[in-house]
Every structure is written in structure tokens, then in C-alpha cells.
Design a protein around this motif. Structure first.
Motif, PDB file in Angstrom:
ATOM      1  N   MET A   1       0.856  -1.168   0.000  1.00 56.57           N
ATOM      2  CA  MET A   1       0.000   0.000   0.000  1.00 56.57           C
ATOM      3  C   MET A   1       0.905   1.235   0.000  1.00 56.57           C
ATOM      4  N   ASP A   2       0.642   2.185  -0.879  1.00 59.48           N
ATOM      5  CA  ASP A   2       1.492   3.369  -0.963  1.00 59.48           C
ATOM      6  C   ASP A   2       1.189   4.325   0.203  1.00 59.48           C
ATOM      7  N   PRO A   3       2.139   5.191   0.558  1.00 58.87           N
ATOM      8  CA  PRO A   3       1.991   6.061   1.730  1.00 58.87           C
ATOM      9  C   PRO A   3       0.751   6.958   1.715  1.00 58.87           C
ATOM     10  N   ASP A   4       0.417   7.533   0.567  1.00 53.75           N
ATOM     11  CA  ASP A   4      -0.767   8.392   0.500  1.00 53.75           C
ATOM     12  C   ASP A   4      -2.039   7.601   0.782  1.00 53.75           C
ATOM     13  N   THR A   5      -2.095   6.367   0.307  1.00 53.16           N
ATOM     14  CA  THR A   5      -3.258   5.517   0.551  1.00 53.16           C
ATOM     15  C   THR A   5      -3.349   5.162   2.034  1.00 53.16           C
ATOM     16  N   VAL A   6      -2.213   4.915   2.678  1.00 55.13           N
ATOM     17  CA  VAL A   6      -2.205   4.621   4.112  1.00 55.13           C
ATOM     18  C   VAL A   6      -2.877   5.766   4.870  1.00 55.13           C
ATOM     19  N   LEU A   7      -2.479   7.000   4.593  1.00 54.62           N
ATOM     20  CA  LEU A   7      -3.065   8.146   5.294  1.00 54.62           C
ATOM     21  C   LEU A   7      -4.543   8.314   4.982  1.00 54.62           C
ATOM     22  N   ARG A   8      -4.911   8.153   3.729  1.00 52.78           N
ATOM     23  CA  ARG A   8      -6.311   8.327   3.337  1.00 52.78           C
ATOM     24  C   ARG A   8      -7.201   7.283   4.004  1.00 52.78           C
ATOM     25  N   VAL A   9      -6.783   6.017   3.957  1.00 49.78           N
ATOM     26  CA  VAL A   9      -7.577   4.935   4.545  1.00 49.78           C
ATOM     27  C   VAL A   9      -7.686   5.121   6.062  1.00 49.78           C
ATOM     28  N   ALA A  10      -6.579   5.453   6.718  1.00 48.88           N
ATOM     29  CA  ALA A  10      -6.588   5.645   8.171  1.00 48.88           C
ATOM     30  C   ALA A  10      -7.495   6.820   8.553  1.00 48.88           C
ATOM     31  N   HIS A  11      -7.423   7.920   7.800  1.00 45.60           N
ATOM     32  CA  HIS A  11      -8.273   9.084   8.076  1.00 45.60           C
ATOM     33  C   HIS A  11      -9.745   8.729   7.922  1.00 45.60           C
ATOM     34  N   GLU A  12     -10.097   8.099   6.805  1.00 46.87           N
ATOM     35  CA  GLU A  12     -11.499   7.738   6.566  1.00 46.87           C
ATOM     36  C   GLU A  12     -12.036   6.842   7.671  1.00 46.87           C
ATOM     37  N   GLN A  13     -11.223   5.913   8.116  1.00 40.61           N
ATOM     38  CA  GLN A  13     -11.647   5.007   9.174  1.00 40.61           C
ATOM     39  C   GLN A  13     -11.807   5.737  10.498  1.00 40.61           C
ATOM     40  N   ALA A  14     -10.801   6.501  10.885  1.00 40.52           N
ATOM     41  CA  ALA A  14     -10.834   7.198  12.177  1.00 40.52           C
ATOM     42  C   ALA A  14     -12.029   8.140  12.279  1.00 40.52           C
ATOM     43  N   MET A  15     -12.387   8.775  11.190  1.00 33.81           N
ATOM     44  CA  MET A  15     -13.489   9.734  11.222  1.00 33.81           C
ATOM     45  C   MET A  15     -14.848   9.062  11.403  1.00 33.81           C
ATOM     46  N   GLN A  16     -14.905   7.747  11.270  1.00 34.91           N
ATOM     47  CA  GLN A  16     -16.162   7.023  11.485  1.00 34.91           C
ATOM     48  C   GLN A  16     -16.384   6.679  12.956  1.00 34.91           C
ATOM     49  N   TYR A  17     -15.360   6.804  13.778  1.00 33.87           N
ATOM     50  CA  TYR A  17     -15.462   6.420  15.183  1.00 33.87           C
ATOM     51  C   TYR A  17     -16.116   7.530  15.999  1.00 33.87           C
ATOM     52  N   PRO A  18     -16.867   7.156  17.044  1.00 37.10           N
ATOM     53  CA  PRO A  18     -17.520   8.162  17.888  1.00 37.10           C
ATOM     54  C   PRO A  18     -16.520   9.037  18.632  1.00 37.10           C
ATOM     55  N   SER A  19     -16.876  10.307  18.781  1.00 35.37           N
ATOM     56  CA  SER A  19     -16.139  11.292  19.585  1.00 35.37           C
ATOM     57  C   SER A  19     -14.725  11.582  19.095  1.00 35.37           C
ATOM     58  N   VAL A  20     -14.466  11.406  17.803  1.00 30.43           N
ATOM     59  CA  VAL A  20     -13.142  11.718  17.259  1.00 30.43           C
ATOM     60  C   VAL A  20     -13.101  13.187  16.859  1.00 30.43           C
ATOM     61  N   SER A 125      -5.614   1.118  18.138  1.00 30.83           N
ATOM     62  CA  SER A 125      -5.128   2.354  18.733  1.00 30.83           C
ATOM     63  C   SER A 125      -6.273   3.111  19.402  1.00 30.83           C
ATOM     64  N   TYR A 126      -7.378   3.258  18.695  1.00 33.72           N
ATOM     65  CA  TYR A 126      -8.561   3.941  19.231  1.00 33.72           C
ATOM     66  C   TYR A 126      -9.045   3.257  20.508  1.00 33.72           C
ATOM     67  N   CYS A 127      -9.178   1.946  20.464  1.00 35.86           N
ATOM     68  CA  CYS A 127      -9.705   1.204  21.611  1.00 35.86           C
ATOM     69  C   CYS A 127      -8.752   1.204  22.803  1.00 35.86           C
ATOM     70  N   LEU A 128      -7.446   1.185  22.558  1.00 31.87           N
ATOM     71  CA  LEU A 128      -6.486   1.269  23.657  1.00 31.87           C
ATOM     72  C   LEU A 128      -6.631   2.593  24.405  1.00 31.87           C
ATOM     73  N   VAL A 129      -6.838   3.664  23.677  1.00 35.65           N
ATOM     74  CA  VAL A 129      -7.003   4.970  24.309  1.00 35.65           C
ATOM     75  C   VAL A 129      -8.354   5.050  25.031  1.00 35.65           C
ATOM     76  N   VAL A 130      -9.408   4.571  24.399  1.00 35.86           N
ATOM     77  CA  VAL A 130     -10.732   4.585  25.024  1.00 35.86           C
ATOM     78  C   VAL A 130     -10.720   3.773  26.324  1.00 35.86           C
TER      79      VAL A 130
END
Length: 152
Positions: A1-20, A125-130
Motif C-alpha cells: 500500500m502506498d503512503p498516500d493511501t495509508v493516510l487516506r484509509v486511516a483518516h477515513e476510518q478514524a473519522m467514522q469512530y464516535p467522539s473523534v 489504537s482507538y480502543c487502547l485509548v478509550v
């Protein structure tokens, strides 16, 4: 997976989580993702490569760093509890060449970061912090959120 895709996929996923919430407390070049005021992911450019830092269980981090060339100790973070993830460019030679392993249990010169693993890393990462938040402040149950069902 190329670096730009890593950031895009991670951002899209993180923004779906509650209270982000997303902010730039360290300057415009660092995008910080927080849940209830606690950071679980940071996106930035490291030596010209889009990268992100994620919180990780120390034992998982050790295994992942050994298995994936794209995963290294957390840049400017506690190396035990954070990893840096940067996708590999398609011409970087990862997984190519004589004798490179391509099995899931292969070595760092043969195993590639994929979207499923990235999804798991961001969720972890999200769940460890929560899990470290007071129960009354948790937006989700960190044990079962996202299909997880492991012990706290």
C-alpha cells in the motif's frame, strides 16, 4: 500500500469512530486525531513520506515491527507504546527479489501492509485509548467495539 493511501484509509476510518476530533496542536504539518481529548493517531510527513503514528500494545508492536518493513518504532513517541506506519512505494522492492518471503508469517522483506491490517491497527489504537478513559467518558465499549472481543 502506498503512503498516500495509508493516510487516506486511516483518516477515513478514524473519522467514522464516535467522539473523534481532529486538530493541529503541533502545527499545520501534524494532524492529530483524538478521542475525548486523548491522542490515538497522528498523521504527518517524515522525510518526504506520508506517515502516521498509532498507539499499540507493546507485544504486538514488537511482532509488527519485525514482520513489516512499513512499521517502525513511533517517531518522536514512546517506542514501546507507539508505532509509525508508512506505506511502501511500489518501486521500493518490498516483497520482491530472490528469496523474499510472501507468506503471512514471512519476514519484513516479504510481507506487505494491507488495508485489513491498517484497519485493525487504527481500531486497536482507538480502543487502547478509550480503555484508559474513565468509564463514564468512554464513547464505546473498548472490548467489543468494532467486532473486538478480547479482555481489557
Amino acid at each position: 500500500m502506498d503512503p498516500d493511501t495509508v493516510l487516506r484509509v486511516a483518516h477515513e476510518q478514524a473519522m467514522q469512530y464516535p467522539s473523534v476530533a481532529v486538530g493541529h496542536p503541533f502545527g499545520p504539518e501534524y494532524t492529530v486525531y483524538k478521542v475525548r481529548g486523548k491522542m490515538f493517531m497522528m498523521a504527518y510527513e517524515l522525510r518526504g513520506t506520508p506517515s502516521l503514528n498509532l498507539k499499540i500494545d507493546p507485544l504486538d508492536g514488537e511482532v509488527l515491527r519485525d514482520a513489516y518493513a512499513e512499521i517502525t518504532p513511533g517517531y518522536h513517541m514512546n517506542k514501546l507504546h507507539w508505532i509509525t506506519v508508512a506505506g511502501a512505494s511500489t518501486d521500493a522492492g518490498v516483497g520482491k527479489g530472490a528469496g523474499a518471503s510472501t507468506t503471512a508469517g514471512g519476514t519484513s522483506d516479504g510481507v506487505r501492509l494491507d488495508a485489513e491490517l491498517l484497519h485493525d491497527l487504527v481500531l486497536e489504537s482507538y480502543c487502547l485509548v478509550v480503555a484508559k478513559l474513565p468509564r463514564k467518558d468512554r464513547p464505546v465499549d473498548p472490548v467489543s467495539f468494532g467486532g473486538r472481543d478480547r479482555e481489557e
